[in-house]
Scaffold this active site. Structure first.
Site, PDB file in Angstrom:
ATOM      1  N   ASN A  29      -8.104   3.868   9.568  1.00 29.52           N
ATOM      2  CA  ASN A  29      -7.608   2.626  10.151  1.00 29.52           C
ATOM      3  C   ASN A  29      -7.727   2.574  11.668  1.00 29.52           C
ATOM      4  OD1 ASN A  29      -5.649   4.689   9.338  1.00 29.52           O
ATOM      5  ND2 ASN A  29      -4.164   3.514  10.491  1.00 29.52           N
TER       6      ASN A  29
ATOM      7  N   THR B  47      10.987  -7.302 -12.189  1.00 22.48           N
ATOM      8  CA  THR B  47      10.258  -8.572 -12.345  1.00 22.48           C
ATOM      9  C   THR B  47       9.192  -8.667 -11.266  1.00 22.48           C
ATOM     10  OG1 THR B  47      12.200  -9.587 -13.291  1.00 22.48           O
ATOM     11  CG2 THR B  47      10.535 -11.087 -12.407  1.00 22.48           C
TER      12      THR B  47
ATOM     13  N   GLY C 181       0.817  -1.206   0.000  1.00 21.69           N
ATOM     14  CA  GLY C 181       0.000   0.000   0.000  1.00 21.69           C
ATOM     15  C   GLY C 181       0.851   1.255   0.000  1.00 21.69           C
ATOM     16  N   THR C 182       1.921   1.240   0.774  1.00 25.03           N
ATOM     17  CA  THR C 182       2.762   2.436   0.880  1.00 25.03           C
ATOM     18  C   THR C 182       3.349   2.811  -0.481  1.00 25.03           C
ATOM     19  OG1 THR C 182       3.241   1.976   3.194  1.00 25.03           O
ATOM     20  CG2 THR C 182       4.817   3.388   2.031  1.00 25.03           C
TER      21      THR C 182
ATOM     22  N   CYS D 296       2.396   3.086  16.224  1.00 29.64           N
ATOM     23  CA  CYS D 296       3.512   2.466  16.942  1.00 29.64           C
ATOM     24  C   CYS D 296       4.373   1.666  15.989  1.00 29.64           C
ATOM     25  CB  CYS D 296       3.001   1.587  18.081  1.00 29.64           C
ATOM     26  SG  CYS D 296       1.876   0.334  17.527  1.00 29.64           S
TER      27      CYS D 296
ATOM     28  N   SER E 239      -4.026  -2.708  -0.642  1.00 27.28           N
ATOM     29  CA  SER E 239      -2.958  -3.517  -0.060  1.00 27.28           C
ATOM     30  C   SER E 239      -3.473  -4.928   0.185  1.00 27.28           C
ATOM     31  CB  SER E 239      -2.499  -2.880   1.254  1.00 27.28           C
ATOM     32  OG  SER E 239      -1.462  -3.637   1.813  1.00 27.28           O
TER      33      SER E 239
ATOM     34  N   GLN F 157      -7.993   0.183   3.953  1.00 30.57           N
ATOM     35  CA  GLN F 157      -8.775  -0.439   5.035  1.00 30.57           C
ATOM     36  C   GLN F 157     -10.179  -0.814   4.584  1.00 30.57           C
ATOM     37  OE1 GLN F 157      -8.028  -1.607   7.931  1.00 30.57           O
ATOM     38  NE2 GLN F 157      -5.946  -0.824   8.114  1.00 30.57           N
TER      39      GLN F 157
HETATM   40  N1  PLP Z   1      -3.101   3.254   4.420  1.00 37.55           N
HETATM   41  C1  PLP Z   1      -3.831   2.727   5.403  1.00 37.55           C
HETATM   42  C2  PLP Z   1      -5.167   3.340   5.715  1.00 37.55           C
HETATM   43  C3  PLP Z   1      -3.366   1.639   6.130  1.00 37.55           C
HETATM   44  O1  PLP Z   1      -4.103   1.144   7.124  1.00 37.55           O
HETATM   45  C4  PLP Z   1      -2.104   1.077   5.799  1.00 37.55           C
HETATM   46  C5  PLP Z   1      -1.556  -0.060   6.573  1.00 37.55           C
HETATM   47  O2  PLP Z   1      -1.603  -0.081   7.787  1.00 37.55           O
HETATM   48  C6  PLP Z   1      -1.367   1.644   4.756  1.00 37.55           C
HETATM   49  C7  PLP Z   1      -1.898   2.743   4.100  1.00 37.55           C
HETATM   50  C8  PLP Z   1      -0.019   1.112   4.343  1.00 37.55           C
HETATM   51  O3  PLP Z   1      -0.157  -0.112   3.621  1.00 37.55           O
HETATM   52  P1  PLP Z   1       1.037  -1.174   3.571  1.00 37.55           P
HETATM   53  O4  PLP Z   1       1.171  -1.750   4.930  1.00 37.55           O
HETATM   54  O5  PLP Z   1       0.598  -2.212   2.575  1.00 37.55           O
HETATM   55  O6  PLP Z   1       2.255  -0.461   3.103  1.00 37.55           O
END
Ligand code: PLP
Length: 391
Positions: free
Chosen positions: A150, A237, A72-73, A327, A198, A178
Site C-alpha cells: 500500500n 445479519t 479488510g481487517t 498514521c 476490501s 490494494q
Molecule cells: N491491507 C492493506 C494492504 C490495506 O491497504 C488496508 C487498508 O488500508 C487493509 C489491509 C485494511 O483494510 P480495511 O481498511 O478495509 O480494514
C-alpha cells in the site's frame, strides 16, 4: 485561485462510485432481512447473492467461497487462524512479510511466539530465500503475503511464494486489498487458499470486505458466532447495503480496469517525471522504482524533508496526498515498510505517497506538481541536509 480540491490519496480510500451509491440507496429502501423467507427477505437475499457472485467472479472464485465481513481487517483476522488445514496437517505458525499492513503484522489469532517475519529486498520485494530458510526450520506454516504494497505499490512474487510454501506443506493467505481493481486477480492462478478484499479501495463503501477461499480450507473458526449467516463462517445479519455497494463497485470497475489503469499509469509516470524535474537537485527519488509496481502509486522520498509538513503544505494548496508513514492513530511514525527495506528512520519519515484512481485527470497532476514546486521552493537548505539513505 480555484477552490476545487484534488484528491490523490486513493490507496487510503477511494471516492464512492456512482453505481455503488445507487445500489446502496436501493438496498437501504428494502425492509427485509436476507434470512427471512418472505418476499421482502428474498429481495434482500437477492442483492447479497448478486454481490457475492460479482465479487467471486472478480477473483475467479465460486460464490460459495466468498464470506462477507466488516472490512479488510476483519477478513484478515478471520484468515489468520491457527489450526487451518486442507488435508490432515494443521498450520501451527504464521509467516508474514516485513512490509505487510498492520492488520497482518498483528498476527490475527496466532500467538506472538508463533509469528515469524520474512525479510524483503532493498526494493521492497519478498526475499524468497529467507522464506525458504524459515520454512525449512519448522512445522507447516500459514504464509500471509500482500499482492501489492500500500505504500510503495511494489508487487509481490505471490505465485513463487505459493510454490515454496506448498512444497513445505503450508498454506497461503494473500492480502489483495490494494490490488483489486488495479491488476488482474485470479485466486487459483496465484495459488492462494485465502484472499482478503476490501470494498473501499475499489469505489465501494467503507466497512465492508470479504474473505475468499481458493480451496477446501478446514478449521476456519468464525470470529463472530450466533446465526448461521455466511455459511456459518460469520454470524450476524448481513450489511445488505454495504454488500450491495461492494458488488456494484466491483461490477463497475472491472470491465474497464485495463484501459483505466493504463491511463492512470501514464498520468503517474508524468507525475514522477515532474517531481524529479522539480526536485532533482534536492535528491528526491521514487521508492521501489526499479520493480513492478501498481500503476497508480508513487512513493517519493526527499532526504531531510518531513513528510508530515509536506502533506500539510499540499493540503493547504488543495491537494490531498499522504505521508508514506503509518498514521492511522493521527501520530506519524517512520514507515515500517521503508525501514524493512533498509532505510534509516529519518528517510522513513520523508516519503510522500501520491496515489491516483480512475477519475484522476491531467489537471490533478498539474495541480499537484504546481503545489510541489511552491513547497519545494519554500524549503530551507537546513530542511534538506542529506541523511544517510540506508543503514
Ligand atoms: N491491507 C492493506 C494492504 C490495506 O491497504 C488496508 C487498508 O488500508 C487493509 C489491509 C485494511 O483494510 P480495511 O481498511 O478495509 O480494514
Amino acid at each position: 485561485m480555484t477552490s476545487k480540491r484534488v484528491y490523490l490519496d486513493w490507496n487510503a480510500t477511494t471516492p464512492l462510485r456512482p453505481e455503488a451509491l445507487a445500489a446502496m440507496t436501493a438496498a437501504l429502501e428494502l425492509a427485509g432481512n436476507p434470512s427471512s423467507i418472505h418476499a421482502e427477505g428474498r429481495a434482500a437475499r437477492g442483492l447479497v447473492e448478486q454481490a457475492r457472485a460479482a465479487v467471486a467472479a472478480a477473483v475467479g472464485a465460486s460464490a460459495r467461497d466468498v464470506v462477507f465481513t466488516s472490512g479488510g481487517t476483519e477478513a484478515i483476522m478471520l484468515a489468520l487462524t491457527p489450526g487451518l488445514r486442507i488435508g490432515s496437517q494443521p498450520v501451527e505458525r504464521l509467516l508474514v512479510s516485513a512490509i505487510e499492513h498492520a492488520a497482518v503484522l498483528s498476527g490475527g489469532r496466532f500467538a506472538r511466539e508463533q509469528i515469524e517475519v520474512v525479510e524483503v529486498t532493498p526494493e521492497g520485494v519478498l526475499n524468497l530465500d529467507h522464506l525458504r530458510q524459515l520454512l525449512a526450520e519448522g512445522p507447516p506454516a500459514l504464509m500471509s503475503l500482500m499482492l501489492a504494497n500500500n505504500e510503495t505499490g511494489a508487487l509481490q512474487p505471490v505465485e513463487q511464494a505459493s510454490e515454496i510454501v506448498h512444497a513445505a506443506g503450508g498454506m497461503l493467505h494473500v492480502d489483495a486489498i490494494q490490488a483489486l481493481g488495479k491488476v488482474p486477480l485470479r485466486i487459483k492462478e496465484l495459488g492462494a487458499e485465502l484472499m482478503s478484499l476490501s470494498a473501499h479501495k475499489i469505489g465501494g463503501p467503507k466497512g465492508v470486505g470479504a474473505l475468499v477461499l481458493g480451496a477446501d480450507v478446514q478449521g476456519l473458526e468464525p470470529l463472530l458466532r450466533g446465526g448461521g449467516q455466511e455459511f456459518g463462517r460469520r454470524a450476524g445479519t448481513e450489511n445488505v447495503a454495504g454488500i450491495a455497494g461492494f458488488g456494484a463497485a466491483v461490477s463497475a470497475a472491472l470491465p474497464t480496469m485495463v484501459e483505466d489503469m493504463a491511463r492512470v499509469e501514464e498520468l503517474r509516470d508524468r507525475l514522477e517525471k515532474g517531481l524529479r524535474q522539480t526536485e532533482g537537485s534536492l535528491g528526491g527519488f521514487v521508492i521501489a522504482e526499479s520493480v513492478a509496481r501498481l500503476p497508480n502509486t508513487t512513493l517519493f522520498a526527499v532526504p531531510g524533508l518531513r513528510a508530515e509538513t509536506a502533506v500539510i503544505g499540499f493540503d493547504l494548496a488543495g491537494v490531498a496526498v499522504s505521508s508514506g508513514s503509518a498514521c492511522s492513530s493521527g501520530k506519524v511514525q517512520p514507515s515500517h515498510v521503508l525501514q524493512a527495506m533498509g532505510y534509516g528512520p529519518e528517510l522513513a519519515q520523508s516519503a510522500i505517497r501520491i496515489s491516483l484512481g480512475w477519475s484522476s485527470s491531467e489537471s490533478d497532476i498539474e495541480a499537484c506538481l504546481n503545489a510541489w514546486k511552491r513547497l519545494a521552493g519554500n524549503l530551507t537548505k537546513r530542511d534538506h541536509e542529506t541523511v544517510p539513505e540506508r543503514f
